[in-house]
Motif scaffolding. Sequence first.
Motif, PDB file in Angstrom:
ATOM      1  N   VAL A  78       5.592  12.778  -1.401  1.00  0.00           N
ATOM      2  CA  VAL A  78       4.485  11.920  -0.992  1.00  0.00           C
ATOM      3  C   VAL A  78       3.953  11.174  -2.209  1.00  0.00           C
ATOM      4  O   VAL A  78       3.681  11.778  -3.246  1.00  0.00           O
ATOM      5  CB  VAL A  78       3.342  12.741  -0.355  1.00  0.00           C
ATOM      6  N   VAL A  79       3.817   9.859  -2.098  1.00  0.00           N
ATOM      7  CA  VAL A  79       3.217   9.040  -3.150  1.00  0.00           C
ATOM      8  C   VAL A  79       1.808   8.684  -2.692  1.00  0.00           C
ATOM      9  O   VAL A  79       1.635   7.948  -1.723  1.00  0.00           O
ATOM     10  CB  VAL A  79       4.025   7.753  -3.426  1.00  0.00           C
ATOM     11  N   ASN A  80       0.818   9.240  -3.368  1.00  0.00           N
ATOM     12  CA  ASN A  80      -0.574   8.927  -3.077  1.00  0.00           C
ATOM     13  C   ASN A  80      -0.924   7.637  -3.804  1.00  0.00           C
ATOM     14  O   ASN A  80      -0.778   7.556  -5.022  1.00  0.00           O
ATOM     15  CB  ASN A  80      -1.474  10.070  -3.549  1.00  0.00           C
ATOM     16  N   VAL A  81      -1.374   6.635  -3.057  1.00  0.00           N
ATOM     17  CA  VAL A  81      -1.647   5.322  -3.635  1.00  0.00           C
ATOM     18  C   VAL A  81      -3.098   4.934  -3.387  1.00  0.00           C
ATOM     19  O   VAL A  81      -3.562   4.934  -2.243  1.00  0.00           O
ATOM     20  CB  VAL A  81      -0.728   4.231  -3.023  1.00  0.00           C
ATOM     21  N   ILE A  82      -3.791   4.607  -4.465  1.00  0.00           N
ATOM     22  CA  ILE A  82      -5.075   3.925  -4.343  1.00  0.00           C
ATOM     23  C   ILE A  82      -4.711   2.446  -4.315  1.00  0.00           C
ATOM     24  O   ILE A  82      -4.275   1.884  -5.315  1.00  0.00           O
ATOM     25  CB  ILE A  82      -6.035   4.284  -5.490  1.00  0.00           C
ATOM     26  N   ASP A  83      -4.823   1.879  -3.124  1.00  0.00           N
ATOM     27  CA  ASP A  83      -4.345   0.513  -2.870  1.00  0.00           C
ATOM     28  C   ASP A  83      -5.440  -0.492  -3.194  1.00  0.00           C
ATOM     29  O   ASP A  83      -6.411  -0.622  -2.451  1.00  0.00           O
ATOM     30  CB  ASP A  83      -3.937   0.403  -1.401  1.00  0.00           C
ATOM     31  N   LEU A  84      -5.261  -1.230  -4.292  1.00  0.00           N
ATOM     32  CA  LEU A  84      -6.226  -2.266  -4.636  1.00  0.00           C
ATOM     33  C   LEU A  84      -5.967  -3.554  -3.852  1.00  0.00           C
ATOM     34  O   LEU A  84      -6.776  -4.474  -3.898  1.00  0.00           O
ATOM     35  CB  LEU A  84      -6.228  -2.532  -6.138  1.00  0.00           C
ATOM     36  N   ASN A  85      -4.834  -3.598  -3.148  1.00  0.00           N
ATOM     37  CA  ASN A  85      -4.515  -4.714  -2.245  1.00  0.00           C
ATOM     38  C   ASN A  85      -4.774  -6.066  -2.918  1.00  0.00           C
ATOM     39  O   ASN A  85      -5.446  -6.927  -2.364  1.00  0.00           O
ATOM     40  CB  ASN A  85      -5.330  -4.578  -0.945  1.00  0.00           C
ATOM     41  N   ASN A  86      -4.219  -6.235  -4.110  1.00  0.00           N
ATOM     42  CA  ASN A  86      -4.504  -7.438  -4.883  1.00  0.00           C
ATOM     43  C   ASN A  86      -3.270  -8.314  -5.152  1.00  0.00           C
ATOM     44  O   ASN A  86      -3.299  -9.152  -6.042  1.00  0.00           O
ATOM     45  CB  ASN A  86      -5.213  -7.079  -6.187  1.00  0.00           C
ATOM     46  N   ILE A  87      -2.223  -8.124  -4.368  1.00  0.00           N
ATOM     47  CA  ILE A  87      -1.030  -8.965  -4.507  1.00  0.00           C
ATOM     48  C   ILE A  87      -0.778  -9.699  -3.190  1.00  0.00           C
ATOM     49  O   ILE A  87      -0.667  -9.084  -2.132  1.00  0.00           O
ATOM     50  CB  ILE A  87       0.211  -8.120  -4.871  1.00  0.00           C
TER      51      ILE A  87
END
Length: 120
Positions: free
Chosen positions: A72-81
């Motif tokens: 599992v890759v835990n991602v804090i998604d900054l959604n900036n792309i």
Amino acid sequence: MKPLVAIPIGDVAGVGPEITVKALALKEIFDAARCVVVGDKKIIENAIKITGTNLSVNVIDEPENGDYSEGVVNVIDLNNIDMDKFEFGKVQGMCGKAAYEYIEKSVQLANDRKVDAVAT
């Protein structure tokens, strides 16, 4: 308990995202630390596809909400792309700004003692 490490993915137009997911697929990394990727979910999903790693993405807001199971890759998604404007291997202001924001968020997490370390 294993240390909790924030990993900013770097310039998304480069190979940082692919290196990150390949490292997170290694048993040695899983055994050594709990990792939180700071980046963009779309980029991480693309890196998993490119590398053929057997990983799933878990988007979280805070490291304490992570699923630290193997694979599992835990991602804090900054959604900036903006994927409509994104190009691999090209210098782009959007990507440089995003890389800075990933590091900034990672350091903030460390300063707030939400993670034990930052690894780039």
